[in-house]
Every structure is written in C-alpha cells, then in structure tokens.
Motif scaffolding. Structure first.
Motif, PDB file in Angstrom:
ATOM      1  N   ARG A   1      13.206 -44.247  79.258  1.00  0.00           N
ATOM      2  CA  ARG A   1      14.210 -44.090  80.311  1.00  0.00           C
ATOM      3  C   ARG A   1      15.478 -43.457  79.751  1.00  0.00           C
ATOM      4  N   VAL A   2      16.051 -42.502  80.491  1.00  0.00           N
ATOM      5  CA  VAL A   2      17.295 -41.845  80.073  1.00  0.00           C
ATOM      6  C   VAL A   2      18.439 -42.843  80.190  1.00  0.00           C
ATOM      7  N   VAL A   3      19.201 -42.992  79.096  1.00  0.00           N
ATOM      8  CA  VAL A   3      20.218 -44.037  79.046  1.00  0.00           C
ATOM      9  C   VAL A   3      21.494 -43.633  79.767  1.00  0.00           C
ATOM     10  N   ASP A   4      21.956 -42.403  79.563  1.00  0.00           N
ATOM     11  CA  ASP A   4      23.251 -41.987  80.106  1.00  0.00           C
ATOM     12  C   ASP A   4      23.139 -40.546  80.595  1.00  0.00           C
ATOM     13  N   PHE A   5      24.269 -39.960  80.929  1.00  0.00           N
ATOM     14  CA  PHE A   5      24.269 -38.588  81.418  1.00  0.00           C
ATOM     15  C   PHE A   5      23.856 -37.630  80.299  1.00  0.00           C
TER      16      PHE A   5
ATOM     17  N   PRO B   1      20.901 -40.303  84.778  1.00  0.00           N
ATOM     18  CA  PRO B   1      20.729 -41.622  84.154  1.00  0.00           C
ATOM     19  C   PRO B   1      19.641 -42.413  84.878  1.00  0.00           C
ATOM     20  N   GLY B   2      18.836 -43.102  84.095  1.00  0.00           N
ATOM     21  CA  GLY B   2      17.774 -43.904  84.657  1.00  0.00           C
ATOM     22  C   GLY B   2      16.478 -43.162  84.895  1.00  0.00           C
ATOM     23  N   ALA B   3      16.467 -41.847  84.700  1.00  0.00           N
ATOM     24  CA  ALA B   3      15.237 -41.076  84.908  1.00  0.00           C
ATOM     25  C   ALA B   3      14.189 -41.473  83.871  1.00  0.00           C
ATOM     26  N   TRP B   4      12.926 -41.368  84.266  1.00  0.00           N
ATOM     27  CA  TRP B   4      11.806 -41.683  83.372  1.00  0.00           C
ATOM     28  C   TRP B   4      11.215 -40.375  82.858  1.00  0.00           C
ATOM     29  N   CYS B   5      11.095 -40.261  81.524  1.00  0.00           N
ATOM     30  CA  CYS B   5      10.627 -39.023  80.905  1.00  0.00           C
ATOM     31  C   CYS B   5       9.382 -39.277  80.069  1.00  0.00           C
ATOM     32  N   GLU B   6       8.468 -38.314  80.110  1.00  0.00           N
ATOM     33  CA  GLU B   6       7.314 -38.264  79.221  1.00  0.00           C
ATOM     34  C   GLU B   6       7.334 -36.899  78.543  1.00  0.00           C
ATOM     35  N   LEU B   7       7.457 -36.890  77.193  1.00  0.00           N
ATOM     36  CA  LEU B   7       7.726 -35.653  76.465  1.00  0.00           C
ATOM     37  C   LEU B   7       6.851 -35.556  75.228  1.00  0.00           C
TER      38      LEU B   7
END
Length: 773
Positions: free
Chosen positions: A82-86, A126-132
């Motif tokens: 999850r993306v923590v901040d901007f 913020p809060g986005a879910w990423c798969e990389l």
C-alpha cells in the motif's frame, strides 16, 4: 516521575545508537525484569533504563528480521503493498513509499517500508494498492562529513530498502483505499485544492498546509523559508494542530452555550475540550500522522485530561510524557530530526511562557518569545543543518501571526466547507493562496536585505560553544554573564576543522556515488580535483548535494584551484553547482574538454607546476600522451610533500599508463594512489601498479554501480602488491592526512554508529539497484 521518563528515553536512544542490539530472548527477559523492578520505588530508575534498552532492541531485531532480501545479481522480483503517502512525480517516473503486507507479529512491529522509484504511470494516491516488478537494493546513501546521514533519515521513516521499477505488463497501482479512510480524504482534498487554486505554486503551499502534501513544493519554496528560518510554516507543525484545536475549542464552547444547551448538566467547557481533542486528532490524521502532528495531538489530549482533572494544562512533565509515548509507539522516531525540532520548540515556549510577564505590551511579549525560540533552537538547528539564519526572529514575528490569523484559518475553513459547498471552499483556499503569496513577497524582501546572513557552525566544539553561549545569554541579567555568552557564540561560529600541517597536506576523497571529487588542503590553500556526477533522472548533482556542503563544513570560502580531469559526466557533472556556491581562482581542464556554458579553463597541457605551503603540485600527463581517447586525456596531478605523495590519475587507461611509466618511471612512486578509472579492468596494468607501488589504493565508486566496478581482478592486483584498498562505496568518504607522524587514514563509515550503518554488499553483474548508481 520526570527522572524515570528521562532515563527511559536515554536508554531507548542508546539502544538505537549501538551497532548491535540485544538478542531477542535477552531483550524480552529484560522487559520482564524491568516490570519487576518497577514495583519497589528504589529500583524504578534501573527499571526505566532496562525497559528502554530492551524495548529499542526488540524493535531493532524485528526491523532487521523484516528487511527484504537483496539479490546481488540485480534480478527483478514481484512486490506488492500500500502507498503510504503522496507520490512525487519526477523525471523517470513517480516515486513513493510502499508498505508491504505484514506477515506475523514481527513484521507488524517492524513496519518496514520500501522506497519505490520509476513507476511509469500516474502518481498513485495515498492508500493505493500496487503490484510491481522491481529490482531491490539496500537503503543506502552517501557517507560524507558535513552532509546529513540519509541512511539514518531512512531508518527514522522505517525505509528498509529501495526499489527501481522495471517494465512489465503486470505493473499496476489501484486506488482502493476505504471510503472512510484518511488516505481517501487526503487524496480527495488534494484534487479539490488543485481545482480551486489557479497558480500551481500556491496550490502546492495550500496542499502542504491542509494535508501535508509537500510532493510538489519546488526548490524555490524551500530556499526562501530556509533563508528566513520559516521552514516550519510549510509543514503541518504543532502550531497548526494547536491552532485547529483552539478554534474547535472556541466554536464548541460557543455552541455549547447557546440556548437549549446552557441548561444541560454537563459543563460547556468540558464539551469544548472534547471538541478540541477531536479536531486535533482529525487534523493530525489529514497530515498523515507526521511526527509534529502526532506530538501536538497528544499534547492537546494531555492538556484536556489535565484541565478536566483540575490540574495545570501544560507543563514540561506533559511534554516528557508525550515524548515517552511517541518513543514507545515508534522508537525509530527518535532518529528523525523533526521530532527533536518539534519537542525542542515546545520546551522553549513552555519555559519562556513562565518568564514573560503579562504586564508588558503584547508586541514586546511576542518579540521576546520569537527571540527566545530562535536563540534556543539555534544549537539544534546548527547541529542538523550547519547554519543558523539570523533573520529568523524578525521573519517569524511577521510570518507566524500572518499565517496563524489569516492563512491557516482559511485553509481550515476550506477543509470544513469542502463536503458542504465546493464554491465556498474554493473561495477560502484561493484567498489563503493569495495571502500566502503576499507573505512570500515580504519574506523574499527580507531575505534580500544585507542582514539576511546565516551563522555557520561546523564543528562539534563549535556546537558546544554555541549551546553554552545561548545558555548564558538566557540567564537573568543580574548575573552579568550575557557578554560572555555572546563571546562564546562568536567563538562557536568561528570554529573550523583544523587545517593541514604547515609542511603537509590532507586529501579527502568524497563519496559522490559513481564519480569522483577530491578536496586537497594545505595549510592555507585548497584544490578541488573533479566535482562528481550529475544524477539522473532526478537532475540533482553531487556539486550541490555533497561537494559544496563538504567545503562549507571545512570552512572553505574560496577554492584556489579546480581541476577537471576530463569531461565525462561523472567528473564534471557538479562543476556548475560548485562554482555557484564557492568562488574559484582558476580552473584547469584538458584542452578539448566540454565544460558547462560560461566556464572557462586553463588547459592542463603545458600548464606550469606550482607550490603551496611547502607542498608541490606537478602535472604528469596531458592529452598528447597515450592516445586520443577522452579517458586517456585526463589531467594527472602529483601532489608531493615531505611526508608523502599522492597521485591523482583521473580515468586514464592502459595506453596512458604505459606512456606515464615510459616518461616518468621514477617519478610515479606514491604512497597513495587514486586508482585510475574507478578500478576498471581497462586500467591498473601490472606495470603501472609496480611503478607507483602505493601503500594505499583509493577507489572512487558507487555502491552497486551499473558497471560492476571495481573489477575483482584489479582489487586483487593492488592487494598482491601490498596496498591497502579503500573504496568509497564501502568506506564512504576517505580522508588521508600527510603529516610528520605518517599517513593517517580516516573513513566516514568506520566512524559511524547505529544499527542502520551496515557494510555494503559486493557489487555483482551490471545492474543498478539503488538511487545513487
């Protein structure tokens, strides 16, 4: 109780600074023993020490155990989180912090984050879910004296690794934060502010004040507020949270006193305190629960508890309790500079508030508070940044009331009105932006006046003298010690690192990543050999980020000479920034070198040798030797004193080495050799190594650089010749002092302490897995 809290905090800090934490089993046993020792009053101090040491050791052990594995070959792996901040949108893709899903209690306690760069899509909210798919590297920065420790700053934010996104069709980020989460609210407010404020630069300021989104603040913003000592205005500081709580207190108190409420049994002031605590907590959440916001929210809660209990609202004890709670929840926060700046400022305000009489005029009380705050924070600011803006009291006397009374309340109004009426919120934010632009004009005018200078404090003795001087100036006037305090302040500002011996010299090979920069000092002169690389895709360069701060830390006001060995980007990339920060008497470079526009240089070919303070400087190589390649055309400089010799070889390769041996065979011998071409296999031939016969072979390379330097066979060749091999990638900045006692070698990483300072892993392959490749 204050004594036990202080001992607890000292123990936690000490547990973070030692390189090796207690084993997990021992730390857990220590916590149990501390609980038992806390019962008898006589052993509570010992219990506090033991509890702090054990608690920090548990966190360090969990953090180390949760660090992601790093593949030395640079292979891509899949990560998600999850993306923590901007996110920051920079050249080469978005950069952000990713929190992987915690698996087990240890991982949740460690909360290790990964700093991701190079995401090709739009910056995720913020809060986005990423798969990389990424290449993971260690969270490793450059190690130089006088430059902030990036690794410690990463550890304070629990960033345990860096990651570079590689192209892959499965890379994606989705904004799936819960609708009622702070992350979703912050992202929505960010878009609303962008739509409301026309000027993007001013919209960036409003976002910073509203939701702590500093991702789009540019260098001009930071340079202005740093020059005037008002950087706290661009962060959601304790002042802003306290202001939100105060406004909520007033509004709730008024509402609770309206007809229909006044006959209720519950006092209105109690409802007002509950409203203040709720407002502080909500605003801290919108700020991402940063360290100053958390501290301020906690202080508001403690003040409310004290007021409802009939005790003093604010005291030093409340401040210590808040600091202890924050250290318990996250011991790594003690490694961050923001925490000490925040708590230090509040401590000074509490102390000053008890001394300023109410009978004085309001403007005089405000001036004394600002002056005390600036003076009290000066030693801490000098320790962190190396400089203290003398204009800070005047600038803050104007800026703090302007922001507190006008700008920040309008930002709050926009936040409250945004869900109700978009037009009203837009008007509030736009007016806040206009008011900030007017303040910015005033600050810019103040920064341009002749008195807008900074006090530079560059050494540990200087910091001690500055702190002692500030303490004496704060004592009552009747003791007559304030003049002595002023003298100590001036002495602290004038303290500099000791110069080289009068008949010797010092060479400092800076850690600039994959590049080169060497500072050579004699008793009264300074030479800079190369200026480091320009880093892509960030666009920053080692001249601004490393070389200029290192020169300032040495007290160098002017360079007597700058030598650009050749025009490769990793040697000339920081030249423009260095010349903008420090004047140079002359610049030398190869005749055909491509230098930045506006820079003129004297060719090394045919240039005269010279002497400084008993130290001779001799050109050994110019472009006519060894062939026509740019590397072989490097300016080679031999520095000789009565106590040793240093050979600066640039990026010469085997043809140029052979030409040097042919022409200067006996003159090549040197105790210290700057290894040619960063230890590449194209250089350091056996004949050249034998001719120089160095006792110390210094390699300037970047950690896990894309070229796989230094070459293992080259390193083995120098060791077989009896040389001690030093490498900036492993050792950080390397200082060699040539004196009558011999050649003293100092490495920056060898002097560092703390669990975050770890040795580098051996480079493998041709990958680039870190930010500084």
């Amino acid at each position: 109780m204050q004594r036990q809290i202080l001992l607890y905090l000292i123990a936690i800090t000490g547990g973070l600074l030692v390189p090796h934490a207690l084993p997990l089993a021992v730390a857990c046993a220590g916590l149990v023993l501390a609980a038992a020792l806390a019962l008898p009053p006589r052993t509570r101090a010992l219990a506090a020490l033991l509890a702090g040491l054990a608690w920090s050791s548990i966190h360090v052990d969990a953090y180390r155990g949760a660090l992601p594995a790093i593949d030395a070959r640079g292979s891509a792996v899949a990560i998600r989180g999850r993306v923590v901040d901007f996110a920051r949108d920079v050249a080469g893709g978005a950069s952000f912090e990713l929190m992987p899903p915690a698996q087990g209690f240890g991982a949740r306690l460690a909360a290790v984050r990964i700093a991701v760069r190079g995401y090709p899509g739009p910056p995720p909210p913020p809060g986005a879910w990423c798969e990389l798919r990424v290449v993971i590297g260690a969270a490793r920065g450059l190690a130089n004296r006088g430059v902030s420790d990036r690794e410690r700053a990463w550890a304070a934010r629990r960033i345990g690794a860096t990651a570079r996104v590689v192209p892959h069709p499965a890379n994606r980020c989705a904004a799936i934060a819960p609708r009622a989460s702070f992350a979703r609210w912050r992202a929505w407010l960010s878009r609303a502010i962008d739509a409301a404020v026309v000027d993007p630069r001013h919209a960036a300021v409003v976002r910073a004040l509203a939701i702590a989104d500093r991702s789009t603040l540019d260098d001009a913003h930071w340079e202005l507020v740093r020059a005037t000592g008002t950087a706290h205005l661009l962060a959601i500081s304790g002042l802003h949270v306290a202001l939100a709580a105060a406004l909520a207190f007033v509004v709730c108190r008024i509402l609770a006193g309206l007809p229909g409420w006044r006959y209720q049994a519950y006092p209105a002031v109690r409802l007002a305190w509950f409203g203040a605590v709720a407002a502080a907590a909500l605003y801290a959440g919108l700020a991402g629960f940063g360290v100053p916001a958390r501290r301020a929210a906690l202080m508001v809660a403690l003040a409310a508890a004290a007021a409802l209990g009939g005790r003093r609202v604010l005291s030093i004890e409340h401040l210590l309790i808040a600091l202890a709670v924050m250290a318990t929840l996250d011991p790594f926060a003690l490694l961050g500079e923001g925490l000490w700046l925040s708590f230090g400022a509040v401590a000074i305000l509490l102390w000053q508030g008890s001394r300023v009489g109410r009978a004085r005029p309001a403007w005089l009380r405000a001036w004394r508070v600002h002056l005390a705050l600036a003076a009290g924070m000066a030693p801490l600011i000098a320790a962190i940044f190396g400089t203290v803006p003398l204009l800070a009291p005047v600038a803050n006397l104007v800026a703090v009331p302007w922001c507190s009374v006008l700008v920040v309340p309008l930002v709050f109004a926009g936040i409250v009105l945004a869900p109700l009426n978009n037009l009203a919120a837009s008007l509030a934010w736009d007016m806040a932006a206009r008011l900030w632009s007017w303040l910015e004009g005033v600050l810019d005018m103040l920064a341009s006046v002749p008195l807008a200078v900074t006090l530079e404090v560059l050494t540990l003795p200087g910091l001690v003298l500055l702190a002692l001087g500030m303490l004496l100036c704060a004592l009552p006037r009747g003791l007559g010690l304030r003049r002595l305090g002023l003298l100590l302040i001036l002495a602290g500002a004038g303290a500099r690192e000791s110069a080289a011996p009068w008949d010797g010299f010092e060479a400092r090979v800076l850690d600039v990543g994959q590049g080169l920069a060497v500072v050579v000092r004699t008793a009264h002169h300074v030479l800079l050999y190369d200026t480091g690389p320009r880093w892509w895709p960030s666009g920053d360069d080692a001249g601004r980020a490393v070389v200029a701060p290192a020169l300032r830390q040495l007290g160098v006001a002017q360079l007597d000479a700058v030598v650009v060995s050749h025009s490769d980007g990793d040697h000339v990339g920081g030249l423009r920034s260095v010349l903008a920060a420090v004047a140079a008497a002359r610049v030398h470079a190869p005749r055909a070198a491509a230098l930045p526009a506006g820079v003129t240089a004297t060719p090394c070919e045919g240039a005269a040798d010279w002497q400084w303070d008993g130290v001779s400087f001799r050109w050994l190589h110019a472009g006519a030797l060894g062939g026509g390649t740019r590397n072989d055309g490097s300016c080679v400089l031999l520095v000789t004193s009565a106590h040793g010799r240093l050979l600066l070889s640039g990026d010469i390769e085997r043809r140029a080495e052979a030409a040097l041996v042919s022409r200067h065979a006996a003159a090549l011998a040197a105790e210290v050799l700057l290894v040619p071409h960063h230890g590449s296999a194209t250089s350091s031939s056996r004949t050249f190594v034998a001719a120089v016969a160095p006792r110390h072979a210094v390699i300037a390379s970047g950690h896990r650089n894309r070229y796989g330097l230094p070459d293992a066979a080259v390193v083995a060749r120098y060791r077989a010749a009896g040389a001690q091999v030093l490498d900036t990638a492993r050792d950080g900045a390397i200082t060699l002092r040539f004196a009558a006692s011999g050649i003293d070698v100092h490495t920056e990483r060898g002097a560092r302490i703390g669990f975050w300072s770890r040795p580098a892993t051996a480079a493998a392959g041709k990958s680039c897995a870190t930010f500084d490749c």
